[in-house]
Write a protein that holds these residues in place. Structure first.
Motif, PDB file in Angstrom:
ATOM      1  N   GLY A  12       0.905  -1.304  -0.194  1.00 27.74           N
ATOM      2  CA  GLY A  12      -0.009   0.006   0.003  1.00 27.74           C
ATOM      3  C   GLY A  12       0.808   1.166  -0.073  1.00 27.74           C
ATOM      4  O   GLY A  12       0.547   2.201   0.587  1.00 27.74           O
ATOM      5  N   VAL A  37      -1.305  -6.947  -6.965  1.00 33.47           N
ATOM      6  CA  VAL A  37      -1.497  -5.669  -7.653  1.00 33.47           C
ATOM      7  C   VAL A  37      -0.587  -4.673  -7.805  1.00 33.47           C
ATOM      8  O   VAL A  37      -0.136  -3.517  -7.168  1.00 33.47           O
ATOM      9  N   THR A  78       2.549  -5.789  -1.905  1.00 34.35           N
ATOM     10  CA  THR A  78       1.274  -5.637  -2.595  1.00 34.35           C
ATOM     11  C   THR A  78       0.808  -4.003  -2.481  1.00 34.35           C
ATOM     12  O   THR A  78       1.059  -3.248  -1.656  1.00 34.35           O
ATOM     13  N   HIS A  79       0.268  -3.871  -3.774  1.00 37.52           N
ATOM     14  CA  HIS A  79      -0.349  -2.482  -3.926  1.00 37.52           C
ATOM     15  C   HIS A  79       0.551  -1.502  -4.095  1.00 37.52           C
ATOM     16  O   HIS A  79       0.569  -0.394  -3.616  1.00 37.52           O
TER      17      HIS A  79
END
Length: 187
Positions: free
Chosen positions: A54, A106, A78-79
């Motif tokens: 994130g 992602v 992730t992200h």
């Protein structure tokens, strides 16, 4: 940690005397510079789990891993905008072969990035998350061709990754010793 306060905050955290006792770090909204500071920080070298999901990370973040984080067995990116270019940094990370859990969901990966990720042995890798990347059925063929490089892989997450039923057939015949293959939200 939700907000380090920029590079100064990252330096302060990485140098904190108690940081060497921390085994799991979750740091959100990191940019490449803050990630690099933490990865190289003397207090962070005993981290077993580093969750930098994130954030605003790019390929520069993975390039900064170099020979840092020798105890890290779980890496979550992730992200982030790691993209295929970031796989180069992961593969050149001195300790990548000891990682047991790797989340790259992602992250803007394509089948070419996945192919580069598994192009050499990842003998300790048990869990790999690739959910939400722009993949297709060729990733199943890629994994099938690299079975010998993934002897410990038991959990593979490929949700919402552009796969079809044909990928499942390939995985079933691949020889991977998967206990869980998550293909939800694919066509």
């Amino acid at each position: 940690v939700a907000d380090l306060g920029g590079e100064a905050g990252a330096r302060e955290l990485a140098a904190a005397p108690w940081m060497a006792r921390v085994r799991r770090l979750i740091a959100r909204r990191l940019d490449d510079a803050c990630f690099a500071i933490l990865a190289a920080g003397s207090g962070c070298q005993t981290l077993e789990s580093f969750n930098a999901g994130g954030g605003r990370l790019t390929a520069a973040a993975t390039a900064s891993l170099a020979d840092h984080l020798p105890a890290c067995r779980t890496l979550i990116l992730t992200h982030n905008d790691i993209t295929d270019a970031g796989i180069v940094g992961l593969r050149t990370w001195r300790h990548v072969e000891a990682v047991e859990t790797l989340y790259l969901s992602v992250c803007g990966l394509t089948p070419a990035g996945v192919a580069n990720l598994v192009a050499a042995p990842l003998p300790a890798l048990i869990r790999l998350g690739l959910t939400g990347n722009e993949l297709d059925d060729t990733v199943a063929t890629i994994f099938a061709a690299r079975v010998r490089y993934l002897p410990a892989l038991r959990i593979l997450e490929l949700k919402s990754a552009g796969l079809t039923r044909a990928a499942l057939d390939i995985f079933e015949d691949s020889g991977l010793a998967l206990e869980r293959l998550d293909l939800r939200r694919n066509s």
